[in-house]
Write a protein that holds these residues in place. Structure first.
Motif, PDB file in Angstrom:
ATOM      1  N   PHE A 284       0.844  -1.188   0.000  1.00 55.30           N
ATOM      2  CA  PHE A 284       0.000   0.000   0.000  1.00 55.30           C
ATOM      3  C   PHE A 284       0.885   1.246   0.000  1.00 55.30           C
ATOM      4  O   PHE A 284       2.089   1.179   0.286  1.00 55.30           O
ATOM      5  CB  PHE A 284      -0.933   0.008   1.207  1.00 55.30           C
ATOM      6  CG  PHE A 284      -2.078  -0.974   1.090  1.00 55.30           C
ATOM      7  CD1 PHE A 284      -3.066  -0.787   0.136  1.00 55.30           C
ATOM      8  CD2 PHE A 284      -2.155  -2.082   1.929  1.00 55.30           C
ATOM      9  CE1 PHE A 284      -4.119  -1.676   0.017  1.00 55.30           C
ATOM     10  CE2 PHE A 284      -3.207  -2.976   1.825  1.00 55.30           C
ATOM     11  CZ  PHE A 284      -4.183  -2.779   0.864  1.00 55.30           C
ATOM     12  N   HIS A 285       0.291   2.365  -0.299  1.00 54.84           N
ATOM     13  CA  HIS A 285       1.047   3.615  -0.386  1.00 54.84           C
ATOM     14  C   HIS A 285       1.642   4.041   0.946  1.00 54.84           C
ATOM     15  O   HIS A 285       2.586   4.839   0.964  1.00 54.84           O
ATOM     16  CB  HIS A 285       0.147   4.728  -0.945  1.00 54.84           C
ATOM     17  CG  HIS A 285      -0.384   4.440  -2.310  1.00 54.84           C
ATOM     18  ND1 HIS A 285      -1.556   4.971  -2.791  1.00 54.84           N
ATOM     19  CD2 HIS A 285       0.097   3.654  -3.313  1.00 54.84           C
ATOM     20  CE1 HIS A 285      -1.777   4.544  -4.022  1.00 54.84           C
ATOM     21  NE2 HIS A 285      -0.786   3.737  -4.361  1.00 54.84           N
ATOM     22  N   ASP A 286       1.119   3.538   2.050  1.00 61.68           N
ATOM     23  CA  ASP A 286       1.692   3.866   3.359  1.00 61.68           C
ATOM     24  C   ASP A 286       2.795   2.891   3.763  1.00 61.68           C
ATOM     25  O   ASP A 286       3.296   2.939   4.881  1.00 61.68           O
ATOM     26  CB  ASP A 286       0.609   3.907   4.429  1.00 61.68           C
ATOM     27  CG  ASP A 286      -0.141   2.583   4.577  1.00 61.68           C
ATOM     28  OD1 ASP A 286       0.247   1.594   3.922  1.00 61.68           O
ATOM     29  OD2 ASP A 286      -1.120   2.544   5.353  1.00 61.68           O
ATOM     30  N   GLY A 287       3.172   1.995   2.849  1.00 57.09           N
ATOM     31  CA  GLY A 287       4.253   1.066   3.109  1.00 57.09           C
ATOM     32  C   GLY A 287       3.839  -0.284   3.641  1.00 57.09           C
ATOM     33  O   GLY A 287       4.652  -1.214   3.686  1.00 57.09           O
ATOM     34  N   ALA A 288       2.591  -0.427   4.056  1.00 52.99           N
ATOM     35  CA  ALA A 288       2.118  -1.700   4.601  1.00 52.99           C
ATOM     36  C   ALA A 288       1.933  -2.714   3.477  1.00 52.99           C
ATOM     37  O   ALA A 288       1.536  -2.353   2.361  1.00 52.99           O
ATOM     38  CB  ALA A 288       0.806  -1.499   5.343  1.00 52.99           C
ATOM     39  N   PRO A 289       2.206  -3.988   3.738  1.00 55.22           N
ATOM     40  CA  PRO A 289       1.978  -5.005   2.707  1.00 55.22           C
ATOM     41  C   PRO A 289       0.488  -5.235   2.492  1.00 55.22           C
ATOM     42  O   PRO A 289      -0.319  -5.092   3.420  1.00 55.22           O
ATOM     43  CB  PRO A 289       2.653  -6.251   3.303  1.00 55.22           C
ATOM     44  CG  PRO A 289       2.595  -6.036   4.781  1.00 55.22           C
ATOM     45  CD  PRO A 289       2.753  -4.557   4.990  1.00 55.22           C
ATOM     46  N   VAL A 290       0.125  -5.585   1.273  1.00 56.23           N
ATOM     47  CA  VAL A 290      -1.250  -5.978   0.981  1.00 56.23           C
ATOM     48  C   VAL A 290      -1.431  -7.417   1.465  1.00 56.23           C
ATOM     49  O   VAL A 290      -0.642  -8.300   1.117  1.00 56.23           O
ATOM     50  CB  VAL A 290      -1.555  -5.890  -0.520  1.00 56.23           C
ATOM     51  CG1 VAL A 290      -2.981  -6.349  -0.809  1.00 56.23           C
ATOM     52  CG2 VAL A 290      -1.338  -4.466  -1.032  1.00 56.23           C
ATOM     53  N   THR A 291      -2.455  -7.651   2.266  1.00 59.22           N
ATOM     54  CA  THR A 291      -2.686  -8.982   2.813  1.00 59.22           C
ATOM     55  C   THR A 291      -4.034  -9.532   2.369  1.00 59.22           C
ATOM     56  O   THR A 291      -4.894  -8.797   1.860  1.00 59.22           O
ATOM     57  CB  THR A 291      -2.646  -8.960   4.348  1.00 59.22           C
ATOM     58  OG1 THR A 291      -3.792  -8.246   4.838  1.00 59.22           O
ATOM     59  CG2 THR A 291      -1.372  -8.305   4.862  1.00 59.22           C
ATOM     60  N   ALA A 292      -4.206 -10.820   2.622  1.00 63.90           N
ATOM     61  CA  ALA A 292      -5.475 -11.464   2.301  1.00 63.90           C
ATOM     62  C   ALA A 292      -6.622 -10.826   3.068  1.00 63.90           C
ATOM     63  O   ALA A 292      -7.744 -10.732   2.556  1.00 63.90           O
ATOM     64  CB  ALA A 292      -5.390 -12.954   2.607  1.00 63.90           C
ATOM     65  N   ALA A 293      -6.370 -10.373   4.281  1.00 65.73           N
ATOM     66  CA  ALA A 293      -7.424  -9.721   5.074  1.00 65.73           C
ATOM     67  C   ALA A 293      -7.905  -8.442   4.400  1.00 65.73           C
ATOM     68  O   ALA A 293      -9.098  -8.117   4.432  1.00 65.73           O
ATOM     69  CB  ALA A 293      -6.915  -9.423   6.479  1.00 65.73           C
ATOM     70  N   ASP A 294      -6.985  -7.702   3.780  1.00 61.03           N
ATOM     71  CA  ASP A 294      -7.379  -6.493   3.042  1.00 61.03           C
ATOM     72  C   ASP A 294      -8.283  -6.860   1.860  1.00 61.03           C
ATOM     73  O   ASP A 294      -9.285  -6.182   1.598  1.00 61.03           O
ATOM     74  CB  ASP A 294      -6.135  -5.770   2.516  1.00 61.03           C
ATOM     75  CG  ASP A 294      -5.199  -5.310   3.617  1.00 61.03           C
ATOM     76  OD1 ASP A 294      -5.668  -4.663   4.557  1.00 61.03           O
ATOM     77  OD2 ASP A 294      -3.997  -5.617   3.520  1.00 61.03           O
ATOM     78  N   VAL A 295      -7.918  -7.923   1.175  1.00 60.22           N
ATOM     79  CA  VAL A 295      -8.702  -8.359   0.011  1.00 60.22           C
ATOM     80  C   VAL A 295     -10.098  -8.785   0.434  1.00 60.22           C
ATOM     81  O   VAL A 295     -11.104  -8.397  -0.186  1.00 60.22           O
ATOM     82  CB  VAL A 295      -7.982  -9.505  -0.715  1.00 60.22           C
ATOM     83  CG1 VAL A 295      -8.871 -10.081  -1.815  1.00 60.22           C
ATOM     84  CG2 VAL A 295      -6.659  -9.030  -1.294  1.00 60.22           C
ATOM     85  N   VAL A 296     -10.189  -9.571   1.488  1.00 56.07           N
ATOM     86  CA  VAL A 296     -11.499 -10.057   1.945  1.00 56.07           C
ATOM     87  C   VAL A 296     -12.405  -8.891   2.315  1.00 56.07           C
ATOM     88  O   VAL A 296     -13.577  -8.828   1.900  1.00 56.07           O
ATOM     89  CB  VAL A 296     -11.323 -11.023   3.136  1.00 56.07           C
ATOM     90  CG1 VAL A 296     -12.677 -11.320   3.777  1.00 56.07           C
ATOM     91  CG2 VAL A 296     -10.651 -12.303   2.686  1.00 56.07           C
ATOM     92  N   ALA A 297     -11.880  -7.939   3.075  1.00 54.46           N
ATOM     93  CA  ALA A 297     -12.685  -6.783   3.481  1.00 54.46           C
ATOM     94  C   ALA A 297     -13.126  -5.971   2.275  1.00 54.46           C
ATOM     95  O   ALA A 297     -14.274  -5.506   2.193  1.00 54.46           O
ATOM     96  CB  ALA A 297     -11.894  -5.920   4.456  1.00 54.46           C
ATOM     97  N   SER A 298     -12.224  -5.800   1.305  1.00 54.75           N
ATOM     98  CA  SER A 298     -12.550  -5.019   0.104  1.00 54.75           C
ATOM     99  C   SER A 298     -13.610  -5.706  -0.733  1.00 54.75           C
ATOM    100  O   SER A 298     -14.544  -5.058  -1.239  1.00 54.75           O
ATOM    101  CB  SER A 298     -11.282  -4.798  -0.731  1.00 54.75           C
ATOM    102  OG  SER A 298     -10.324  -4.046  -0.024  1.00 54.75           O
ATOM    103  N   LEU A 299     -13.488  -7.016  -0.903  1.00 58.15           N
ATOM    104  CA  LEU A 299     -14.467  -7.746  -1.714  1.00 58.15           C
ATOM    105  C   LEU A 299     -15.848  -7.706  -1.082  1.00 58.15           C
ATOM    106  O   LEU A 299     -16.866  -7.587  -1.782  1.00 58.15           O
ATOM    107  CB  LEU A 299     -14.013  -9.189  -1.902  1.00 58.15           C
ATOM    108  CG  LEU A 299     -12.780  -9.410  -2.787  1.00 58.15           C
ATOM    109  CD1 LEU A 299     -12.396 -10.883  -2.803  1.00 58.15           C
ATOM    110  CD2 LEU A 299     -13.015  -8.901  -4.199  1.00 58.15           C
TER     111      LEU A 299
END
Length: 541
Positions: free
Chosen positions: A112-127
């Protein structure tokens, strides 16, 4: 190439202050010189887009300008290439033999732009948030048993029953793409706009320089890791070759054309057709049509409030309208428009023009007047919203207002900028309290060519698209499309939907036209996509 000094104050033309002492002048001068030298080599692309941008949440808003912003800032799990095939973008996938479990694995290096890695939890919440908003995703979510993270990089999507079009829905390019956001952002209720704009896409949104409706700035995300494949359509490697992109708003097309011909801007996304001869005279500018499917202009009525909660009055209004009047006023040059009553697009596999005969014939005022009388119209005012800053689109409500008045409607035509219209169309209040009765817009061929993804079709009442028709019969037809075993069966369902939509006046197709783009000859290698994207292109010195 133009040089950009980022120390410039937003909305001002310079950085000068009036110091109280000579020493402060020296310090300020040195600081300005340092800032100028630091950014002297930056390549900045300046584009005049079809609309100003105010709404920044591409899940809440279906406005094309907000979608375009989404592609700058966010990324997607899967994307459609130049041949229309679904390709991996953020993730690869495997499908179980019974077609009930899709396993998505995130590729390495996503940040992500703030330096954090993209995780599966981010994907699940977004979907899940996307699934609560999008009309096509609603069918997919109804067939879903669960979407879960399995570790940091794996997502397990389990279905209750096979859903053959899962990847097609997940990768659809418009209205609404399944953009991936940080989980903390995706936790925002689906009916509430986000306020944190961190994404993982190829550009970073520069919030300090955002002037709503006037200017928006993006900078290249240096930590973005493109895919290795060449860019194709919206898939492949998103390699950014400019440092900065600025979208500026110029409601007057002549001003924008002068700026392009004078080298002050690099691109006009949508040139007014009657001004093409001016811009074609410049040897330094290229004029081109990006999307062969073009755009369909349509009128949408509000089903919640009188008078258009009565289908008979909707039918009378449609009887009064003709595509030729709309297109001739809007475009003028018949080489750049097409009379077409197919809601899924003329010339497309599912296209049919059933029910559009009166529209293509030019409307019938006398018949409309009699239909209005038979329906018992009580002179309820019809509030038509008109976007006054969207170039040629702003003429359509004027034509509609004139036709409806001739047919006996009492019309209140209200002008506003497009972003105000986009916000107001979400209001369910009565027209007299800030609501509306009719607005006009346009839908691109890539997002309207099937019953599954067409954004205007969902007819589920308050959870549907603006206007909020409640039509279980139409929803049953859309569901039948999902289970159609072959193209012939899909065509049969699509043709039934065509006839039903125009009979019930779910919306009114008013003709097709292209977006004609103009760009400086220093801007090259733009991808031939219906959605304008700013990776891959080059900007010469």
């Amino acid at each position: 190439m133009r040089f950009v000094n980022r120390s410039r104050l937003p909305g001002t033309g310079n950085t000068r202050a009036v110091p109280r002492a000579a020493g402060r002048i020296l310090v300020a001068g040195v600081a300005m010189l340092a800032a100028t030298m630091a950014h002297a080599e930056e390549k900045t692309l300046t584009a005049v887009m079809h609309s100003g941008l105010r709404m920044l949440d591409p899940i809440v808003s279906t406005a094309h300008i907000t979608r375009d912003h989404g592609y700058m800032v966010y990324d997607v799990l899967a994307a459609v290439d130049g041949d229309g095939a679904v390709q991996p973008q953020m993730a690869q996938w495997d499908i179980s033999d019974d077609r009930l479990v899709y396993t998505f694995t995130l590729r390495d290096g996503l940040k992500f732009h703030d330096g954090a890695p993209v995780t599966a939890a981010d994907v699940v919440a977004s979907l899940k948030r996307w699934g609560a908003r999008d009309g096509a995703a609603a069918f997919l979510m109804a067939a879903t048993q669960s979407i879960e993270a399995n570790g940091d990089t794996t997502i397990l999507w389990t279905l209750k029953e096979p859903f053959p079009l899962l990847l097609e829905v997940l990768s659809k390019p418009s209205s609404v793409p399944a953009f991936i956001m940080p989980a903390r952002v995706a936790a925002t209720p689906a009916d509430t706009a986000i306020t944190d704009y961190v994404g993982s896409g190829p550009f970073v949104f520069v919030g300090d320089e955002f002037q709503p409706g006037v200017k928006i700035v993006y900078e290249r995300f240096d930590d973005y890791k493109p895919r290795a494949e060449p860019a194709s359509g919206l898939a492949g490697g998103k390699v950014v070759k400019v440092d900065r992109v600025e979208w500026v708003t110029m409601p007057d097309n002549q001003t924008a054309i002068s700026a392009l011909m004078g080298g002050e801007v690099d691109l006009i996304e949508n040139v007014q057709i009657d001004l093409l001869d001016i811009i074609k005279s410049s040897p330094d500018v290229t004029v081109e049509t990006r999307d062969p499917l073009g755009y369909q202009v349509f009128a949408r009525m509000n089903f919640k409030h009188p008078p258009f909660n009565d289908v008979r009055i909707r039918q009378a209004a449609m009887a009064a309208l003709g595509q030729e009047q709309v297109m001739a006023t809007m475009i003028g040059n018949p080489d750049y428009y097409r009379l077409c009553g197919a809601i899924f697009g003329c010339g497309t596999p599912l296209g049919s023009e059933a029910g559009s005969e009166s529209l293509k014939a030019g409307g019938d005022t006398g018949r409309a007047r009699q239909m209005l009388k038979d329906a018992g119209y009580d002179n309820t005012p019809v509030v038509i919203m008109q976007a006054t800053d969207l170039g040629i689109i702003g003429t359509v409500p004027v034509v509609i207002a004139s036709a409806l008045r001739e047919a006996g409607f009492k019309v209140d035509l209200q002008g506003m900028d497009w972003q105000t219209l986009v916000s107001r169309r979400a209001s369910m209040k009565p027209p007299a309290e800030g609501g509306w009765n009719i607005f006009t817009s346009f839908v691109s061929g890539i997002e309207a060519n099937t019953p599954l993804i067409n954004p205007i079709l969902p007819s589920t009442g308050d959870s549907g698209w603006f206007g909020w028709p409640n039509d279980p019969e139409l929803e049953a037809m859309r569901a039948a499309y999902l289970t159609a075993p072959d193209l012939d069966a899909q065509k049969a369902v699509a043709h039934q939907i065509q006839a039903h939509v125009l009979d019930q006046v779910i919306f009114i197709p008013l003709g097709n036209y292209p977006f004609v783009q103009a760009r400086s000859n220093t801007l090259n290698d733009m991808l031939p996509t219906a959605v304008p994207v700013f990776w891959n292109l080059t900007l010469a010195d």
